[in-house]
Write a protein that holds these residues in place. Structure first.
Motif, PDB file in Angstrom:
ATOM      1  N   GLY A  94      -8.694   4.488  -0.807  1.00  0.00           N
ATOM      2  CA  GLY A  94      -9.238   5.527   0.281  1.00  0.00           C
ATOM      3  C   GLY A  94      -8.985   5.332   1.673  1.00  0.00           C
ATOM      4  O   GLY A  94      -8.805   6.203   2.432  1.00  0.00           O
ATOM      5  N   THR A  95      -8.633   4.012   2.093  1.00  0.00           N
ATOM      6  CA  THR A  95      -8.220   3.587   3.275  1.00  0.00           C
ATOM      7  C   THR A  95      -6.635   2.822   3.150  1.00  0.00           C
ATOM      8  O   THR A  95      -5.960   3.208   4.193  1.00  0.00           O
ATOM      9  CB  THR A  95      -8.932   2.606   3.979  1.00  0.00           C
ATOM     10  OG1 THR A  95      -9.161   1.568   3.243  1.00  0.00           O
ATOM     11  CG2 THR A  95     -10.212   3.432   4.172  1.00  0.00           C
ATOM     12  N   THR A  96      -6.317   2.294   1.901  1.00  0.00           N
ATOM     13  CA  THR A  96      -5.091   1.515   2.014  1.00  0.00           C
ATOM     14  C   THR A  96      -4.553   1.984   0.623  1.00  0.00           C
ATOM     15  O   THR A  96      -5.258   1.909  -0.348  1.00  0.00           O
ATOM     16  CB  THR A  96      -5.259   0.232   1.815  1.00  0.00           C
ATOM     17  OG1 THR A  96      -5.777  -0.340   3.354  1.00  0.00           O
ATOM     18  CG2 THR A  96      -3.968  -0.588   1.680  1.00  0.00           C
ATOM     19  N   THR A  97      -3.295   2.310   0.579  1.00  0.00           N
ATOM     20  CA  THR A  97      -2.363   2.377  -0.512  1.00  0.00           C
ATOM     21  C   THR A  97      -1.617   1.027  -0.991  1.00  0.00           C
ATOM     22  O   THR A  97      -0.775   0.728   0.197  1.00  0.00           O
ATOM     23  CB  THR A  97      -1.404   3.519  -0.584  1.00  0.00           C
ATOM     24  OG1 THR A  97      -1.888   4.624  -0.334  1.00  0.00           O
ATOM     25  CG2 THR A  97      -0.689   3.660  -1.662  1.00  0.00           C
ATOM     26  N   TRP A  98      -1.957   0.381  -2.015  1.00  0.00           N
ATOM     27  CA  TRP A  98      -1.265  -0.934  -2.364  1.00  0.00           C
ATOM     28  C   TRP A  98      -0.257  -0.598  -3.305  1.00  0.00           C
ATOM     29  O   TRP A  98      -0.438   0.403  -4.294  1.00  0.00           O
ATOM     30  CB  TRP A  98      -2.323  -1.812  -3.078  1.00  0.00           C
ATOM     31  CG  TRP A  98      -3.544  -1.895  -2.189  1.00  0.00           C
ATOM     32  CD1 TRP A  98      -4.641  -1.263  -2.290  1.00  0.00           C
ATOM     33  CD2 TRP A  98      -3.851  -3.064  -1.189  1.00  0.00           C
ATOM     34  NE1 TRP A  98      -5.689  -1.860  -1.279  1.00  0.00           N
ATOM     35  CE2 TRP A  98      -5.217  -2.990  -0.824  1.00  0.00           C
ATOM     36  CE3 TRP A  98      -3.107  -4.221  -1.194  1.00  0.00           C
ATOM     37  CZ2 TRP A  98      -5.833  -3.959   0.048  1.00  0.00           C
ATOM     38  CZ3 TRP A  98      -3.701  -5.102  -0.203  1.00  0.00           C
ATOM     39  CH2 TRP A  98      -4.962  -4.999   0.522  1.00  0.00           C
ATOM     40  N   LEU A  99       0.956  -1.251  -3.309  1.00  0.00           N
ATOM     41  CA  LEU A  99       2.126  -1.203  -4.111  1.00  0.00           C
ATOM     42  C   LEU A  99       2.284  -2.525  -4.510  1.00  0.00           C
ATOM     43  O   LEU A  99       2.564  -3.433  -3.732  1.00  0.00           O
ATOM     44  CB  LEU A  99       3.243  -0.571  -3.441  1.00  0.00           C
ATOM     45  CG  LEU A  99       3.286   0.722  -2.662  1.00  0.00           C
ATOM     46  CD1 LEU A  99       4.538   1.299  -2.269  1.00  0.00           C
ATOM     47  CD2 LEU A  99       2.725   1.730  -3.636  1.00  0.00           C
ATOM     48  N   ASP A 100       2.229  -2.598  -5.939  1.00  0.00           N
ATOM     49  CA  ASP A 100       2.746  -3.981  -6.618  1.00  0.00           C
ATOM     50  C   ASP A 100       4.234  -3.769  -7.139  1.00  0.00           C
ATOM     51  O   ASP A 100       4.270  -2.771  -7.980  1.00  0.00           O
ATOM     52  CB  ASP A 100       1.772  -4.853  -7.237  1.00  0.00           C
ATOM     53  CG  ASP A 100       1.225  -4.060  -8.271  1.00  0.00           C
ATOM     54  OD1 ASP A 100       1.464  -4.411  -9.590  1.00  0.00           O
ATOM     55  OD2 ASP A 100       0.456  -3.236  -8.157  1.00  0.00           O
ATOM     56  N   THR A 101       5.070  -4.796  -7.012  1.00  0.00           N
ATOM     57  CA  THR A 101       6.479  -4.621  -7.612  1.00  0.00           C
ATOM     58  C   THR A 101       7.068  -5.990  -8.102  1.00  0.00           C
ATOM     59  O   THR A 101       6.239  -7.011  -8.010  1.00  0.00           O
ATOM     60  CB  THR A 101       7.223  -3.835  -6.361  1.00  0.00           C
ATOM     61  OG1 THR A 101       8.474  -3.592  -7.000  1.00  0.00           O
ATOM     62  CG2 THR A 101       7.312  -5.053  -5.116  1.00  0.00           C
ATOM     63  N   GLU A 102       8.161  -5.807  -8.382  1.00  0.00           N
ATOM     64  CA  GLU A 102       8.881  -6.990  -9.276  1.00  0.00           C
ATOM     65  C   GLU A 102       8.834  -8.148  -8.195  1.00  0.00           C
ATOM     66  O   GLU A 102       8.963  -8.016  -7.165  1.00  0.00           O
ATOM     67  CB  GLU A 102      10.055  -6.810  -9.807  1.00  0.00           C
ATOM     68  CG  GLU A 102      10.133  -5.837 -10.946  1.00  0.00           C
ATOM     69  CD  GLU A 102       9.244  -6.402 -12.257  1.00  0.00           C
ATOM     70  OE1 GLU A 102       9.217  -7.598 -12.220  1.00  0.00           O
ATOM     71  OE2 GLU A 102       8.983  -5.691 -13.235  1.00  0.00           O
ATOM     72  N   PRO A 103       8.902  -9.469  -8.922  1.00  0.00           N
ATOM     73  CA  PRO A 103       9.096 -10.416  -7.895  1.00  0.00           C
ATOM     74  C   PRO A 103      10.129 -10.609  -6.998  1.00  0.00           C
ATOM     75  O   PRO A 103      11.499 -10.319  -7.601  1.00  0.00           O
ATOM     76  CB  PRO A 103       9.160 -11.694  -8.954  1.00  0.00           C
ATOM     77  CG  PRO A 103       8.123 -11.300 -10.154  1.00  0.00           C
ATOM     78  CD  PRO A 103       8.406 -10.014 -10.041  1.00  0.00           C
ATOM     79  N   GLY A 104      10.019 -10.695  -5.882  1.00  0.00           N
ATOM     80  CA  GLY A 104      11.221 -10.880  -4.811  1.00  0.00           C
ATOM     81  C   GLY A 104      11.775  -9.462  -4.359  1.00  0.00           C
ATOM     82  O   GLY A 104      12.643  -9.485  -3.310  1.00  0.00           O
ATOM     83  N   ARG A 105      11.178  -8.363  -4.770  1.00  0.00           N
ATOM     84  CA  ARG A 105      11.578  -7.049  -4.530  1.00  0.00           C
ATOM     85  C   ARG A 105      10.676  -6.609  -3.278  1.00  0.00           C
ATOM     86  O   ARG A 105      11.289  -5.470  -2.954  1.00  0.00           O
ATOM     87  CB  ARG A 105      11.580  -6.049  -5.489  1.00  0.00           C
ATOM     88  CG  ARG A 105      12.835  -6.516  -6.547  1.00  0.00           C
ATOM     89  CD  ARG A 105      13.049  -5.653  -7.848  1.00  0.00           C
ATOM     90  NE  ARG A 105      13.948  -5.954  -8.446  1.00  0.00           N
ATOM     91  CZ  ARG A 105      15.198  -5.555  -8.370  1.00  0.00           C
ATOM     92  NH1 ARG A 105      15.432  -4.365  -7.619  1.00  0.00           N
ATOM     93  NH2 ARG A 105      16.324  -5.433  -9.232  1.00  0.00           N
ATOM     94  N   ALA A 106       9.539  -7.278  -2.891  1.00  0.00           N
ATOM     95  CA  ALA A 106       9.027  -6.372  -1.781  1.00  0.00           C
ATOM     96  C   ALA A 106       9.678  -6.387  -0.580  1.00  0.00           C
ATOM     97  O   ALA A 106       9.364  -5.159   0.241  1.00  0.00           O
ATOM     98  CB  ALA A 106       7.619  -7.263  -1.689  1.00  0.00           C
ATOM     99  N   PRO A 107      10.430  -7.238  -0.020  1.00  0.00           N
ATOM    100  CA  PRO A 107      10.898  -6.924   1.437  1.00  0.00           C
ATOM    101  C   PRO A 107      11.999  -5.867   1.291  1.00  0.00           C
ATOM    102  O   PRO A 107      12.088  -5.291   2.076  1.00  0.00           O
ATOM    103  CB  PRO A 107      12.022  -8.420   1.312  1.00  0.00           C
ATOM    104  CG  PRO A 107      11.030  -9.347   0.491  1.00  0.00           C
ATOM    105  CD  PRO A 107      10.457  -8.445  -0.711  1.00  0.00           C
TER     106      PRO A 107
END
Length: 355
Positions: A94-107
Motif C-alpha cells: 500500500g505504500t511500498t512495492t517490494w521486488l525480490d530477485t535472483e542473488p546478485g541481480r538487484a544492482p
C-alpha cells in the motif's frame, strides 16, 4: 545439534545453507508437510512514491496499475527484442512495492529502474542489506503460518493463458498472477505462493525467526529439487541471454498479453500469435548409470546423432525421480526422443512437469 553445510563460496547461491544434514529427508519434508528455507541471498528492492505502480506497469510485462494493496505478483523486464533480462517477485503493501530477485541481480535491476525514472514520483532503493526472504514450502504451509500468527491466506490466482490470436478482452485488466499478502506480527510481510509462502523480514530478525519457528529447516538443495520437479525456472540458471518468456513458461504468472506497450511487447505478441516459441522448457531424466555427477548449467543437450538440440539448466538429485534437470530444447524435438547430456542418456518427462 544441527549440521549445516554451506554452499560453495563461488556459487551464485553462496551465503545460505545447502542442507542441514540430510538433503533427501529435507526434500521429503518440503514435498509432504512443510519446511523453512533460508533464501536470504536474494536481492530485495523497495520502491516508494505515488507513481510506483503505474510506472512499473509501463516498463514491465505485468499489469500493475490496478494492483490492490497487500497483493503480490511476478514481473519481467525484457530487452527491446523481447528476451528476458530480469525476473522479480512483487509485494505491494500500500505504500511500498517490494521486488525480490535472483542473488546478485538487484544492482542491475536497480540501475535499469533508475534510468527509467524520468519525471515520475518514484524512489527505488536496494535494501538487500536490511531485508531477507525466507520461504515456507509444502502443503502444510497454512498450519505453519497460523503458528506465526498469520490467518489463512487466499490461494494463489493465475489467469489462464489464452490461445494464439485470442479475442480482445480475453485477459482481465489485472495482474495475471495474484498472491495474497499479510503482515507478520513480528515485523515484515508474508506472500502466499504456489509452493507455500515467502516471508519478507528484517535481516536482523532472521536468526531468531529460524530458531523459533515450529517447522523443520531445509536447505537450498531441497528447495531446488522441488522447484525443478515442478518446472519453475530461475533466471540465469534455466534461461540464457536469448530466452523468451513463452519458452520458460512465464506467460501465465508474469506476462499480461493485453496491456499497453512496453519494451519487448511486439516480440511477445508475435511469438504468441504464431503459437510456437523456438524452444520449450522440459524436465529431463538422466540415466545416472555412466556417471552420477550433475551436469553443469549450460551443458549441451544433443540428439542420438550428436546434433545440438538444447541446453541444460538446473540439475538436481531428486528424492524420488533420481537425477533430473530442467532444459531448454528446440520446439521440434520429439517428446520421445533419445537424448544425451555429456556421458548420460536423457529422456523428456512425458507429463508437462512431475510436480
Amino acid at each position: 545439534m544441527i549440521t549445516i553445510e554451506e554452499l560453495d563460496p563461488t556459487s551464485v547461491d553462496a551465503g545460505v545453507a545447502a542442507h542441514y544434514g540430510d538433503p533427501a529427508r529435507e526434500q521429503r519434508t518440503l514435498a509432504g508437510s512443510v519446511g523453512l528455507v533460508d533464501r536470504g541471498n536474494r536481492g530485495v528492492l523497495a520502491i516508494t512514491g505515488p507513481d510506483r505502480l503505474g510506472w512499473l506497469h509501463s516498463i514491465t510485462t505485468q499489469h500493475l496499475s490496478a494492483l490492490a494493496p497487500m497483493t503480490g505478483t511476478e514481473l519481467l523486464v525484457l530487452s527491446p527484442h523481447g528476451h528476458v533480462e530480469h525476473h522479480a517477485a512483487v509485494a505491494d503493501d500500500g505504500t511500498t512495492t517490494w521486488l525480490d530477485t535472483e542473488p546478485g541481480r538487484a544492482p542491475a535491476l536497480l540501475d535499469f529502474l533508475q534510468r527509467m525514472r524520468f519525471l515520475m514520483r518514484v524512489e527505488p532503493a536496494d535494501v538487500t542489506a536490511d531485508w531477507a526472504i525466507l520461504s515456507l514450502v509444502g502443503p502444510d504451509t497454512t498450519r505453519a503460518l497460523s503458528a506465526l500468527g498469520v490467518g489463512p491466506l487466499a490461494a494463489p490466482s493465475v489467469v489462464a493463458v489464452p490461445g494464439p490470436k485470442f479475442a480482445a478482452g480475453s485477459v482481465p485488466a489485472r495482474s495475471t498472477s495474484q498472491y495474497a499478502l499479510a503482515a507478520l506480527p513480528s515485523g515484515g510481510l508474508v506472500r502466499r505462493m504456489p509452493y507455500g509462502a515467502d516471508l519478507l523480514v528484517p535481516r536482523a530478525s532472521v536468526p531468531t525467526l529460524m530458531e523459533s519457528v515450529d517447522v523443520p529447516l531445509a536447505g537450498l538443495w531441497a528447495f531446488e529439487a522441488i522447484r525443478v520437479a515442478s518446472g519453475r525456472p530461475r533466471l540465469g540458471f534455466d534461461t540464457d541471454h536469448k530466452t523468451l518468456p513463452a519458452e520458460a513458461g512465464w506467460l501465465g504468472a508474469a506476462v499480461h498479453l493485453e496491456k499497453g506497450c512496453y519494451r519487448g511487447q511486439e516480440t511477445i505478441a508475435r511469438v504468441h500469435n504464431l503459437g510456437r516459441p523456438p524452444r520449450r522448457l522440459v524436465l529431463l531424466h538422466l540415466d545416472g548409470i555412466t556417471t552420477d555427477e550433475l551436469p553443469a548449467v549450460g551443458t549441451p543437450v544433443v540428439s542420438a546423432e550428436g546434433r545440438p538440440v538444447g541446453v541444460i539448466g538446473t540439475a538436481v538429485r531428486h528424492y524420488e525421480l533420481g537425477l533430473v534437470a530442467l532444459a531448454l530444447v528446440k520446439q521440434n524435438v520429439p517428446a520421445d526422443a533419445v537424448l544425451r547430456v555429456g556421458e548420460s542418456t536423457a529422456a523428456i518427462d512425458p507429463s508437462p512437469f512431475a510436480g
